[in-house]
Design a protein around this motif. Structure first.
Motif, PDB file in Angstrom:
ATOM      1  N   LYS A  13     -33.369  39.744 -90.132  1.00 11.89           N
ATOM      2  CA  LYS A  13     -33.080  38.546 -89.956  1.00 11.89           C
ATOM      3  C   LYS A  13     -31.788  37.850 -90.432  1.00 11.89           C
ATOM      4  CE  LYS A  13     -36.332  36.925 -87.310  1.00 11.89           C
ATOM      5  NZ  LYS A  13     -36.199  36.200 -85.915  1.00 11.89           N
ATOM      6  N   GLN A  17     -32.360  31.764 -90.952  1.00  5.82           N
ATOM      7  CA  GLN A  17     -33.183  31.882 -89.914  1.00  5.82           C
ATOM      8  C   GLN A  17     -34.893  31.645 -90.282  1.00  5.82           C
ATOM      9  OE1 GLN A  17     -31.922  35.588 -88.011  1.00  5.82           O
ATOM     10  NE2 GLN A  17     -31.692  34.239 -86.150  1.00  5.82           N
ATOM     11  N   HIS A  18     -35.491  31.625 -89.410  1.00  7.05           N
ATOM     12  CA  HIS A  18     -36.906  31.183 -89.741  1.00  7.05           C
ATOM     13  C   HIS A  18     -37.720  32.799 -89.094  1.00  7.05           C
ATOM     14  CE1 HIS A  18     -40.878  30.734 -87.756  1.00  7.05           C
ATOM     15  NE2 HIS A  18     -41.124  29.990 -88.907  1.00  7.05           N
TER      16      HIS A  18
END
Lengths: 114, 109
Positions: A13, A17-18
């Motif tokens: 990632k 971000q998640h």
């Protein structure tokens, strides 16, 4: 019998971000705990869930959250990812939540944050 | 002071020798103690659990616990190259495990 399973195995990632990590405990186990292991260190406790309720929380920021589902599987969510969140995330299951109960670890999810 | 302390190593022993791994902990109220083995890139695998003072043997492994001294150890007899790994000491701390940083063991053939 199947052991603890985790998905995905690896994840890349970018900052901000998640991410959602998933865990299925050993059949019959009702307690799930999450740990973070940074390279060269021992696992650090993040959360414990038992019977769908949070029973313990480690010293991690509110960006980290988790939940447990009626089938005892669990998700760990991390928001606003930082480079320092890069680690091996381990899920452990145990039959009960008592302190003497053995915890069995899944294979882990390797998270890399770029 | 760290809650669970281990010598990081590496501890190098020849094949067939006894490897001795040590761990100290700070919480006198801890009741459960565990040794996990972790191969590079893999997750921890339980080797032994111990709850009472004294020795507990399982095959080539012996765990020793001394609550008065807040000390846990793991002896590996007849060490094999396949025993080369990081050994993690874990101490129960209120429904969570508190881990040491681990000791790297290298068994030379």
């Amino acid at each position: 019998d199947a052991g603890v399973t985790q998905s995905p195995t690896h994840l890349i990632k970018t900052r901000g971000q998640h991410v959602t990590l998933r865990c299925s405990p050993i059949s019959g186990h009702k307690s799930v705990s999450w740990y973070q292991q940074v390279l060269g260190q021992g696992p650090q406790f993040i959360f414990q869930y038992y019977e769908k309720e949070e029973r313990g929380r480690g010293n991690f920021p509110d960006r980290f959250s988790a939940r447990q589902f009626p089938n005892y599987s669990s998700e760990l969510n991390v928001n606003a990812l930082l480079l320092g969140d890069s680690a091996l995330y381990l899920c452990a299951s145990s039959l009960l939540r008592i302190s003497t109960d053995t915890q069995y670890f899944g294979p882990g999810t390797r998270l890399t944050v770029l | 002071q760290k809650e669970v302390e281990q010598n990081s190593g590496p501890l190098s022993v020849p094949e067939g020798a006894i490897a001795s791994l040590n761990c100290t902990y700070s919480d006198r109220g801890s009741q459960s103690f565990f040794w996990y083995r972790q191969y590079s890139g893999k997750s921890p695998e339980l080797i032994m659990s111990i709850y009472s003072n004294g020795d507990k043997e399982d095959g080539r492994f012996t765990a020793q616990l001394n609550k008065a001294s807040q000390y846990v150890s793991l002896l590996i007899r007849d060490s094999q190259p396949s025993d080369s790994a990081t050994y993690l000491c874990a101490v129960e701390g209120g429904n969570k495990l508190v881990f040491g940083a681990g000791t790297i063991l290298r068994v030379k053939s």
